[in-house]
Structure formats: structure tokens, C-alpha cells
Write a protein that holds these residues in place. Structure first.
Motif, PDB file in Angstrom:
ATOM      1  N   TYR A  99       0.844  -1.211   0.000  1.00 56.86           N
ATOM      2  CA  TYR A  99       0.000   0.000   0.000  1.00 56.86           C
ATOM      3  C   TYR A  99       0.863   1.239   0.000  1.00 56.86           C
ATOM      4  CZ  TYR A  99      -2.965   3.627   2.178  1.00 56.86           C
ATOM      5  OH  TYR A  99      -3.614   4.787   2.492  1.00 56.86           O
ATOM      6  N   LEU A 106       6.730   9.817   5.384  1.00 54.20           N
ATOM      7  CA  LEU A 106       8.148   9.483   5.466  1.00 54.20           C
ATOM      8  C   LEU A 106       8.828  10.184   6.636  1.00 54.20           C
ATOM      9  CD1 LEU A 106       8.981   9.838   1.687  1.00 54.20           C
ATOM     10  CD2 LEU A 106       8.480   7.749   2.937  1.00 54.20           C
ATOM     11  N   PHE A 115      14.727   2.849   5.969  1.00 54.20           N
ATOM     12  CA  PHE A 115      13.278   2.945   5.917  1.00 54.20           C
ATOM     13  C   PHE A 115      12.681   1.706   5.256  1.00 54.20           C
ATOM     14  CE2 PHE A 115       9.532   4.540   3.526  1.00 54.20           C
ATOM     15  CZ  PHE A 115       8.740   4.866   4.601  1.00 54.20           C
ATOM     16  N   HIS A 118      13.284  -1.555   7.356  1.00 52.98           N
ATOM     17  CA  HIS A 118      12.418  -1.664   8.523  1.00 52.98           C
ATOM     18  C   HIS A 118      11.003  -2.060   8.105  1.00 52.98           C
ATOM     19  CE1 HIS A 118      10.581  -0.962  12.350  1.00 52.98           C
ATOM     20  NE2 HIS A 118       9.880   0.061  11.918  1.00 52.98           N
ATOM     21  N   LEU A 119      10.497  -1.439   7.044  1.00 50.40           N
ATOM     22  CA  LEU A 119       9.140  -1.767   6.632  1.00 50.40           C
ATOM     23  C   LEU A 119       9.073  -3.150   5.991  1.00 50.40           C
ATOM     24  CD1 LEU A 119       8.151   1.807   5.764  1.00 50.40           C
ATOM     25  CD2 LEU A 119       6.980   0.332   7.382  1.00 50.40           C
ATOM     26  N   GLY A 120      10.204  -3.605   5.442  1.00 53.42           N
ATOM     27  CA  GLY A 120      10.261  -4.990   4.976  1.00 53.42           C
ATOM     28  C   GLY A 120      10.099  -5.958   6.135  1.00 53.42           C
ATOM     29  N   MET A 122       8.583  -5.249   8.861  1.00 54.61           N
ATOM     30  CA  MET A 122       7.195  -5.109   9.302  1.00 54.61           C
ATOM     31  C   MET A 122       6.233  -5.881   8.385  1.00 54.61           C
ATOM     32  SD  MET A 122       7.278  -3.345  12.080  1.00 54.61           S
ATOM     33  CE  MET A 122       8.779  -4.266  12.362  1.00 54.61           C
ATOM     34  N   SER A 123       6.714  -6.199   7.179  1.00 51.00           N
ATOM     35  CA  SER A 123       5.911  -7.025   6.280  1.00 51.00           C
ATOM     36  C   SER A 123       6.121  -8.502   6.550  1.00 51.00           C
ATOM     37  CB  SER A 123       6.271  -6.732   4.821  1.00 51.00           C
ATOM     38  OG  SER A 123       5.804  -5.467   4.446  1.00 51.00           O
ATOM     39  N   ARG A 133      15.657  -7.355   0.005  1.00 50.81           N
ATOM     40  CA  ARG A 133      14.468  -6.873  -0.693  1.00 50.81           C
ATOM     41  C   ARG A 133      14.427  -5.343  -0.720  1.00 50.81           C
ATOM     42  NH1 ARG A 133      11.366  -8.990  -4.189  1.00 50.81           N
ATOM     43  NH2 ARG A 133       9.992  -7.299  -3.581  1.00 50.81           N
ATOM     44  N   GLN A 166       8.625   1.038  -0.494  1.00 51.13           N
ATOM     45  CA  GLN A 166       8.204   0.371   0.730  1.00 51.13           C
ATOM     46  C   GLN A 166       6.958  -0.492   0.485  1.00 51.13           C
ATOM     47  OE1 GLN A 166       5.378   0.827   2.795  1.00 51.13           O
ATOM     48  NE2 GLN A 166       4.470   2.317   1.383  1.00 51.13           N
ATOM     49  N   ALA A 167       6.153  -0.116  -0.517  1.00 47.83           N
ATOM     50  CA  ALA A 167       4.988  -0.938  -0.839  1.00 47.83           C
ATOM     51  C   ALA A 167       5.419  -2.222  -1.535  1.00 47.83           C
ATOM     52  CB  ALA A 167       4.019  -0.155  -1.722  1.00 47.83           C
ATOM     53  N   LEU A 168       6.540  -2.117  -2.241  1.00 41.13           N
ATOM     54  CA  LEU A 168       7.030  -3.222  -3.064  1.00 41.13           C
ATOM     55  C   LEU A 168       7.906  -4.183  -2.266  1.00 41.13           C
ATOM     56  CD1 LEU A 168       6.732  -3.749  -6.103  1.00 41.13           C
ATOM     57  CD2 LEU A 168       8.774  -2.377  -6.492  1.00 41.13           C
ATOM     58  N   VAL A 169       8.386  -3.753  -1.122  1.00 47.93           N
ATOM     59  CA  VAL A 169       9.454  -4.475  -0.434  1.00 47.93           C
ATOM     60  C   VAL A 169       9.034  -5.878  -0.008  1.00 47.93           C
ATOM     61  CG1 VAL A 169       8.981  -3.559   1.895  1.00 47.93           C
ATOM     62  CG2 VAL A 169      11.300  -4.196   1.282  1.00 47.93           C
ATOM     63  N   GLY A 170       7.771  -6.053   0.322  1.00 46.21           N
ATOM     64  CA  GLY A 170       7.323  -7.375   0.767  1.00 46.21           C
ATOM     65  C   GLY A 170       6.942  -8.303  -0.376  1.00 46.21           C
ATOM     66  N   ASP A 171       7.311  -7.967  -1.601  1.00 38.29           N
ATOM     67  CA  ASP A 171       6.942  -8.720  -2.796  1.00 38.29           C
ATOM     68  C   ASP A 171       5.451  -9.046  -2.805  1.00 38.29           C
ATOM     69  OD1 ASP A 171       7.097 -10.044  -5.216  1.00 38.29           O
ATOM     70  OD2 ASP A 171       7.608 -11.962  -4.297  1.00 38.29           O
TER      71      ASP A 171
ATOM     72  N   TYR B  25      12.955  -8.483 -12.225  1.00 37.60           N
ATOM     73  CA  TYR B  25      12.337  -8.523 -10.907  1.00 37.60           C
ATOM     74  C   TYR B  25      12.389  -9.934 -10.359  1.00 37.60           C
ATOM     75  CZ  TYR B  25       9.017  -7.777  -7.157  1.00 37.60           C
ATOM     76  OH  TYR B  25       8.428  -7.695  -5.927  1.00 37.60           O
ATOM     77  N   ILE B  38       6.769 -10.108  13.811  1.00 31.44           N
ATOM     78  CA  ILE B  38       6.781  -8.706  13.379  1.00 31.44           C
ATOM     79  C   ILE B  38       6.752  -7.790  14.600  1.00 31.44           C
ATOM     80  CG2 ILE B  38       5.545  -6.938  12.074  1.00 31.44           C
ATOM     81  CD1 ILE B  38       4.531  -9.156  10.246  1.00 31.44           C
ATOM     82  N   ARG B 132       0.252  -3.307   7.118  1.00 32.15           N
ATOM     83  CA  ARG B 132       1.011  -4.556   7.169  1.00 32.15           C
ATOM     84  C   ARG B 132       0.310  -5.525   8.115  1.00 32.15           C
ATOM     85  NH1 ARG B 132       4.407  -1.024   4.908  1.00 32.15           N
ATOM     86  NH2 ARG B 132       5.914  -2.043   3.583  1.00 32.15           N
ATOM     87  N   PRO B 133       0.766  -6.778   8.165  1.00 35.29           N
ATOM     88  CA  PRO B 133      -0.017  -7.765   8.934  1.00 35.29           C
ATOM     89  C   PRO B 133       0.048  -7.549  10.447  1.00 35.29           C
ATOM     90  CG  PRO B 133       1.636  -8.842   7.538  1.00 35.29           C
ATOM     91  CD  PRO B 133       1.893  -7.387   7.471  1.00 35.29           C
TER      92      PRO B 133
END
Lengths: 327, 325
Positions: A99, A106, A115, A118-120, A122-123, A133, A166-171, B25, B38, B132-133
Motif C-alpha cells: 500500500y 516518510l 526505511f 524496517h518496513l520490509g 514489518m511485512s 528486498r 516500501q509498498a514493493l518491499v514485501g513482494d 524482478y 513482526i 502490514r499484517p
């Protein structure tokens, strides 16, 4: 595989086209208070690929995105994202979905890498994977060189890109991008759109991209969903959309009323738009008809311009159609 | 680039110009951790940031200064125990120079609680956590656990130093055992400090994204209540204990009339004195900032629980609201 589903407004949950949908909503309604209704019986399906979610400010785009993420409970109706119900499986959906919020989100005093890493985490990525990633996502959005710089020193375009990273980091399998081009200059907009297009086509990630500017996102979308006042105005593939969105702007120095009557007599449906008239283009002959009408009346033609209708006009026209359709 | 270089680097020799390594990718097919992991990651991240680790040098000044100050009595004790002939400990485990401890904790909580929560509010980063989850309350939970742990480290490492500094000099197993028996309630009291101060600090900090305001609110709240409690206790006990010497000023009769509770209840005003009241109620005998609450001890226990419940409940309510907007 069958042809891409033709998604039309109106009732149709359970019809063949929606089976492969990435997102499906049925009579989705969200009321904040008795007066404020953000979504009003929205039934729509989003096919895989890039879908533009178009609506004016306050049309319900952000509310819809929050419901799809399972962050906001719907008042009634239901929504299914990647096969999971938003009310029951919000966490699962958020594992599979990236998202990008509309607003600034930011912290200025961390680097792009910190950044995104960390959000990775969190994913749900393990530490090492999150680092890899993060580097990967920053590279894909074109921030590889700048990744060790503090986010606060980034330009607006770079900030939008790190938000995308950061939206993309969790694949994710699905990306929800809320007004990703907002605040960007024309060059920044087009490179952001290129990036989104590449992610959608080459990375195999389905994307919902919201915008209040139809002209901006239609060039990269496979499908458009137009909402207004929380209601679905139209949902269609991009090709059928652009056909109806072409209009001709005619401005004459005088005799606008006479021209209106003349054009109507010739089978067009002119509408006032500021100082000029708008007619829908139905192929080459429209231009000829307009030319002939102006010439026959001997009016001083000031301007004849082909343009896309602004999204507000689409709302108005299709709104009329929908009223008939909804019955 | 020559073909030799390319080959040496293990690359296919390029036709003249540089090679663009577009790897395309890569999808991630490794493990995905669950919600608990998490939360744990957020906890560690927050705990590190409470001490400015992973941030710039400036962010480390206050926490490490606080830590250094807090260790001073323990170090002084180690020197004193080693050099004095009787090898007696000069600092108590449970009260641990409470004026210094109060000051240091006030500074640490006022400076670092905003670091924990106000930064994220300021930069509007919460939607990224919530998308996130994680569930709504996972974020404040991780922050509270991390900040409590940070306060515990700040309070208890000096106690450990105090303990170690003492036992290296005292002779014999029974002396060491005596020290250990005295240390354990001291660790418990420090835990009371950490649990309550972290909760109050985070709640106050979560009201604003502006760090300076958050620091100000926390510092003013802690400082004013502490001063007020001390003044009231002093006035009340001054009038109450019939001291040899000059009679206190105006109000003496009034205060003296309410002697039994007048000196024992003002401690309920400040979190610091509430903690000390609980310590004495639970059997602590070393003199603290307030007189022994005696029969009013249970009020301190209740006040402690109430402050903690209100702070944590407020924090939860705050994040329910922030998350929904």
C-alpha cells in the motif's frame, strides 16, 4: 484462457467474468455518520493487471482502499481481495498487498535503505531478506544511488518513489497506490507512470492506482473503475473507455446559441462548457459536421480542439446512464 | 573495458561498452514471519531507538548521559566499599539515591518517550504499519514493551553494578548472599519504576507529533507533581512532628489537625512518590521521599494500579483512534 472479462457496472456477482478478479466487492457500503456515506452499494470487480480507480476528491477512493486493506470495517456488503474476505482475513490480505498512501508518510531522518528495510521487516521478512528486498525495491524504483541518503533530503519525486519502494518491499501480489502522482511535475508524473506500468506488466503484480485525473492514468491502465459519491459510475476496459471520452471543444466569438441549435439539428448533442460547446466525437464525420455547421451559419470560429473530457463530465454523462441501468 | 578484465571479473566479455545488469524482478519465495515475529522486530527496533542506536550521534546524547549519571552512585559505591576498612555499602538497592534517580528518569522519559511515538505521529508513518499484517494495538504494545525494557535497563544495570561493586570487596559467601537478598527487592522496585513511567510517558507523548511539546508535557507533569508532593509532605510533616524549635508558620494548626493522613497522602500526587509509597507498603524500610504511608499503603497500591491502567487504556484508545483516521 478466455478473453479478458468485460466488466460492466450493474448486478453481476457470480458471473463468469468475476471469477478471476483480484478484487471483488458486493454492495459495499460505508457510512461514517448518518449523513456521510463514503461508499454506497458498490459492486465491482477488478481484473488482474493495472486498474485505474478514478473519482473526484471525496468520491470514496481512499475509503475503498482502506476497506480493501481490512483497516476499515464496511457498514454492509462485502469485499474479497485475492480470494480473502476483508472482514475475516485482513491480516492475510495485508501480507499479500502493498500500500502506498496518498499523503506524506516518510520520517525525514532515516536513509532510504533503513526505511525500506524496517518496513520490509514489518511485512514479515526475516532480517537478511528484508535488507536484500529493500535494496532490490529501491533499485527498481530508481533510488539505488541515493539509498544511503536521508529521506528528508529527497526531492518530491524521490519521496514518491521511496513510498512505492516500501509498498514493493514485501513482494506483494497486489499493489494499492493512492494518488501516486500527486504533487509531481510533468516529468516526474510520467516517470512515475512508466514505473507503475513496468511493475504491472513486467513484475506480474496487479495494481490498483487511484487518481482524480483520468487523463493521467488512463495511458497505463488495462481497466478503469470510475466512482462518484461512493457509487460505481462505470467499470470497463480501457479501450471502450477512451472511445467515449473523446470530445470536441468548439468556441465561436458569437452565435453560440444558434450553433447549439444547428448542431442539435445535425444529430449531435452539444453541451455548454464555459464559453464553448462540447460534442462527443463519433469518428471522423463529427469534425466535418461541426465544420459545416459553423460555415453554414457564417460564425467566426475561434477554437476547435479535440480533447479528453474531464473526469467530472464523465461522471455527469455516465451518471445519467447509470440511473437508467440501475433502474 | 577489455575482454581480459571482463573474463577476470567472471563476466561475459561485453562488446565494447559497459554492461547493463538488469536482473529483472525477483520474486521472494523465502519464509514470511507471522504477527508475533513482526511485533518482536518492532520491539527491537524501538528498544534500539530508545538509546539512539541506529540513529545519529545527537540521538545518543541524552540516553547515554542519563545512563552515565545513573551509574555514578554505583561506581562511587564500588570505590568506597573497596577503600573503606569495613567494606560497607553506601547506596541502597531499593531507593538508590532516589533524588538522582527521579531526576534521571524524568529526563530520560521526557526525552525518549517522544522518540518512541511522537516521531511516527509527526511523519504520519502509522498507515504504513497498519497496512502490514499487524493489528491495531500491536504497535502500542511493541512500543510499550520496548520502552519499559529501555527504562529497566537504565534502572537495573546500575543496580547490578552496585551489586558487583559490593560483592568483589565483601568477604565470604554469607556476605554475598546478604547482598543478593538485598538486591532482589531492589530489582523489583526498579521494575515498578519502569512499568509505570514508561506507560505514563508514552501516553503523554502520543498526544502530539511535536517532540518539543511532548517533552515539555511530560517534563512539566512529572516535575510539578513531584514538587507538589514534596512540598505538601514537607509542610505536613513539619507541622506534625512536634519538633524542638520554632513553631512553623501560618497553617500550622490546620495541618497539625490532620496529621496522620496529611503527611502520608500527598505522595499520591506524583508517580515517583506513588512508586515509593508502594515500596514502603510492600515492606521497604529505607527512608524515601515520603513518610511511610502505614495504613494508607493500600491507597498507594491502588493508585499505582490506577495510574498504570489509565495510561495503558489511554494509549490503547489513542491508537485505536489514530489507526482509524
Amino acid at each position: 484462457m478466455t478473453a479478458p472479462p468485460q466488466l460492466r457496472a450493474g448486478p453481476g456477482p457470480g458471473d463468469a467474468g468475476t471469477a478471476a478478479a483480484v478484487i471483488r466487492t458486493e454492495a459495499l457500503t460505508k457510512r461514517y455518520t448518518s449523513e456521510v456515506t463514503a461508499l454506497d452499494g458498490l459492486t465491482v470487480a477488478f481484473a488482474p493487471g493495472i486498474t485505474g480507480l478514478v473519482g473526484a476528491n471525496g468520491a470514496g477512493k481512499s475509503t475503498l482502499i482502506k476497506i480493501l486493506l481490512g483497516l476499515l470495517p464496511p457498514t454492509s456488503g462485502r469485499a474479497v481481495v485475492l480470494g480473502h474476505d476483508v472482514t475475516a482475513s485482513g491480516e492475510r490480505i495485508r501480507t499479500l498487498t502493498g500500500y502506498m498512501p496518498e499523503h506524506d508518510c516518510l520520517p525525514p531522518d532515516v536513509t532510504g535503505t533503513e526505511f525500506a528495510t524496517h518496513l520490509g521487516r514489518m511485512s514479515g521478512l526475516p532480517a537478511t531478506a528484508a535488507k536484500e528486498r529493500a535494496a532490490e525495491s529501491l533499485r527498481h524504483v530508481g533510488l539505488y544511488e541515493e539509498r544511503y541518503r536521508q529521506v528528508g533530503t529527497y526531492s518530491t519525486g524521490m519521496k514518491q518513489r521511496v513510498k512505492l519502494a516500501q509498498a514493493l518491499v514485501g513482494d506483494p501480489r497486489l499493489l494499492l497506490l493512492d494518488e501516486p502522482t500527486i504533487g509531481l511535475d510533468p516529468a516526474g508524473r510520467s516517470s512515475m507512470l512508466d514505473l507503475i506500468s513496468r511493475i504491472g506488466t513486467e513484475f506480474g503484480i496487479s495494481i490498483v492506482v487511484s487518481s482524480h485525473l483520468l487523463g493521467e492514468i488512463e495511458q497505463i491502465c488495462d481497466q478503469l473503475v470510475v466512482i462518484d459519491g461512493g457509487k460505481l459510475l462505470r467499470s470497463d476496459t480501457i479501450t471502450s473507455f477512451t472511445q467515449v471520452s473523446q470530445v470536441l471543444l468548439i468556441e465561436v466569438d458569437e452565435g453560440t446559441a444558434a450553433l447549439t441549435a444547428e448542431l442539435a439539428a445535425r444529430g449531435l448533442q452539444p453541451r455548454r462548457s464555459g464559453r464553448g460547446l462540447l460534442v462527443q466525437i463519433d469518428g471522423e464525420q463529427t469534425h466535418d459536421t461541426v465544420r459545416d455547421a459553423v460555415a453554414d451559419l457564417g460564425l467566426p470560429l475561434n477554437r476547435l480542439q479535440q480533447q479528453r473530457r474531464r473526469v467530472e463530465e464523465l461522471f455527469r454523462d455516465n451518471g445519467d446512464e447509470e440511473e437508467r441501468g440501475d433502474g | 573495458m577489455t575482454a581480459d578484465n571482463g573474463a577476470a571479473a567472471g563476466l561475459a566479455p561485453a562488446a565494447g561498452a559497459g554492461v547493463i545488469h538488469d536482473l529483472g524482478y525477483q520474486h521472494y519465495d523465502g519464509p514470511r514471519l507471522g504477527r508475533a515475529a513482526i511485533i518482536r522486530a518492532l520491539y527491537w527496533h524501538s528498544l534500539r531507538s530508545a538509546f539512539g542506536i541506529g540513529r545519529g550521534a545527537k540521538a545518543k546524547i541524552v540516553p547515554f548521559l542519563a545512563f552515565g549519571l545513573m551509574c555514578l552512585p554505583a561506581i562511587a559505591n564500588a570505590v568506597a566499599v573497596a577503600t573503606s576498612p569495613e567494606h560497607t555499602r553506601i547506596v541502597d538497592y531499593d531507593t538508590y539515591t532516589y533524588a538522582l534517580r527521579t531526576l534521571v528518569m524524568l529526563i530520560f522519559v521526557a526525552a525518549q518517550a517522544p522518540e518512541m511515538v511522537s516521531r511516527d505521529l509527526r511523519s504520519h508513518v502509522l498507515p504504513l504499519y497498519y497496512s502490514r499484517p499487524l493489528r491495531r494495538l500491536d504497535y502500542p504494545l511493541a512500543k510499550y514493551a520496548a520502552f519499559t525494557a529501555a527504562c529497566l535497563l537504565l534502572l537495573e544495570i546500575p543496580l547490578i553494578i552496585l551489586y558487583l561493586g559490593t560483592i568483589v570487596s565483601v568477604g565470604g559467601g554469607s556476605a554475598v548472599w546478604d547482598q543478593t537478598k538485598a538486591l532482589i527487592p531492589g530489582l523489583g522496585v526498579a521494575a515498578l519504576w519502569a512499568v509505570l513511567l514508561a506507560a505514563i510517558g508514552l501516553l503523554l507523548a502520543s498526544f502530539t507529533g511535536r517532540r518539543a511539546y511532548a517533552t515539555g508535557i511530560i517534563a512539566i507533569y512529572f516535575f510539578l507533581t513531584w514538587i507538589l508532593a514534596r512540598i505538601l509532605v514537607n509542610v505536613a510533616s513539619h507541622g506534625a512532628q512536634p519538633p524542638p524549635g520554632p513553631v512553623p508558620g501560618p497553617g500550622h494548626a490546620l495541618v497539625a489537625a490532620s496529621f496522620p493522613l496529611g503527611a502520608r497522602l500527598p505522595g499520591l500526587i506524583s508517580p515517583f512518590t506513588v512508586i515509593d509509597g508502594v515500596r514502603q507498603w510492600l515492606g521497604g524500610t529505607n527512608p524515601g521521599p515520603i513518610p511511610n504511608p502505614g495504613s494508607a499503603g493500600v491507597a498507594y497500591g491502588l493508585m499505582f494500579v490506577l495510574l498504570l491502567a489509565v495510561s495503558l487504556g489511554g494509549l490503547a484508545a489513542r491508537y485505536r483512534k489514530v489507526g482509524a483516521s
